[in-house]
Design an enzyme around this catalytic site. Structure first.
Site, PDB file in Angstrom:
ATOM      1  N   TYR A 168       0.842  -1.207   0.000  1.00 25.66           N
ATOM      2  CA  TYR A 168       0.000   0.000   0.000  1.00 25.66           C
ATOM      3  C   TYR A 168       0.875   1.254   0.000  1.00 25.66           C
ATOM      4  O   TYR A 168       0.646   2.189  -0.773  1.00 25.66           O
ATOM      5  CB  TYR A 168      -0.910  -0.012   1.228  1.00 25.66           C
ATOM      6  CG  TYR A 168      -1.739   1.247   1.384  1.00 25.66           C
ATOM      7  CD1 TYR A 168      -2.874   1.441   0.602  1.00 25.66           C
ATOM      8  CD2 TYR A 168      -1.389   2.234   2.298  1.00 25.66           C
ATOM      9  CE1 TYR A 168      -3.645   2.594   0.730  1.00 25.66           C
ATOM     10  CE2 TYR A 168      -2.139   3.385   2.434  1.00 25.66           C
ATOM     11  CZ  TYR A 168      -3.267   3.567   1.650  1.00 25.66           C
ATOM     12  OH  TYR A 168      -4.001   4.717   1.783  1.00 25.66           O
ATOM     13  N   LYS A 173       1.176   4.228  -2.940  1.00 23.84           N
ATOM     14  CA  LYS A 173       0.906   5.643  -2.683  1.00 23.84           C
ATOM     15  C   LYS A 173       2.140   6.496  -2.946  1.00 23.84           C
ATOM     16  O   LYS A 173       2.052   7.586  -3.517  1.00 23.84           O
ATOM     17  CB  LYS A 173       0.422   5.825  -1.243  1.00 23.84           C
ATOM     18  CG  LYS A 173      -1.024   5.401  -1.032  1.00 23.84           C
ATOM     19  CD  LYS A 173      -1.964   6.212  -1.902  1.00 23.84           C
ATOM     20  CE  LYS A 173      -3.419   5.853  -1.697  1.00 23.84           C
ATOM     21  NZ  LYS A 173      -4.310   6.563  -2.643  1.00 23.84           N
TER      22      LYS A 173
END
Length: 289
Positions: A41, A45
């Protein structure tokens, strides 16, 4: 937005009167804590954030502004509801704050500012907004701070450490020996065909700390069951890894599952949707423990 899509749009951006690209991505923060437990994750990002730095410099001469926008607090989204149910949404702001902040960024002079990592609340403060209560899902509630912002004074992990200390101060006694077993006795007594029809999932709890061990909760077969050891019917749909004391507190209602998960005190593997259904059972058990 994928890089190839940017270059498809580039000719139109160059002809635009006030061209902007705005990524929803966080400020770059290389502290290891922001990679622990959610490397994929964070990498996804941060990849978007690095695109902001590269494209801002590449498109500067064309007058195209490229910036990133990130929320200061948790936002009430479907993902947040999946993680923590409706209760978690009471500690969030609505997506209107991100929409308003994005509007401010996208309507200013594209040649004035570029290559910035912006936070929604700061953007709105810059244009004179002082009252942020209208953005709260429940005005006056204590808000969950979002990830990646500790360099600006919003250290999410420190907040959870503080909450843990507060919990320990309010109930300094540690769970007594056998509290996990007692919890599973209540769990077994709570199992029913109705609950199985509602949840349709099997859980395993890998507990550490004072009462280490593996336990299972079957809310998929027959009228359900619970016991010590791995699930005898095969692989569980969801595995939760946490401290045994936190496990007991979570089922007593003394530890919020969403905060435990976001703070790294609860790790989950498997079907997240099934995991969220377990919160209903926690609420029914709160009065029995």
């Amino acid at each position: 937005m994928q890089e190839e899509h940017i270059y498809v749009c580039l000719p139109y951006l160059k002809r635009g009167k006030n061209p902007h690209i705005l990524n929803i991505s966080p400020p770059l923060n290389m502290k290891p804590r922001w990679f622990k437990n959610h490397v994929a994750y964070t990498m996804a990002k941060y990849g978007m954030s690095m695109c902001v730095l590269g494209m801002a410099e590449e498109f500067k001469d064309d007058g195209i502004s490229v910036n990133a926008l990130w929320p200061k607090t948790a936002i009430a989204t479907a993902a947040m509801q999946m993680l923590g149910g409706k209760e978690a949404l009471t500690q969030c702001r609505t997506d209107h704050i991100m929409a308003d902040a994005a509007y401010v960024v996208l309507t200013r002079d594209s040649r004035a500012r570029t290559g910035e990592f912006l936070v929604d609340e700061d953007v709105l403060k810059d244009v004179g907004v002082t009252d942020f209560e209208p953005y709260s899902c429940v005005p006056g509630s204590k808000l969950l701070l979002d990830f990646f912002l500790d360099d600006d004074g919003f250290d999410l992990h420190a907040m959870y450490d503080s909450q843990k200390k507060e919990t320990q101060a309010s109930s300094p006694e540690t769970p007594s020996e056998g509290d996990v077993a007692k919890t599973f006795e209540v769990l077994a007594g709570t199992c029913s065909k109705e609950l199985v029809d509602s949840v349709k999932g099997v859980f395993e709890f890998h507990l550490e700390g004072k009462e280490p061990g593996v336990w299972y909760l079957d809310l998929k077969n027959d009228s359900g069951s619970a016991g010590s050891g791995s699930f005898p019917g095969g692989d569980a749909g969801c595995t939760m890894i946490m401290d045994s004391g936190d496990f007991v507190k979570m089922f007593k209602g003394e530890l919020n599952p969403t905060q435990a998960f976001m703070g790294g005190r609860l790790k989950m593997k498997g079907d997240m949707m099934i995991a969220m259904k377990l919160e209903k059972l926690m609420k029914t058990m709160k009065s029995k423990l």
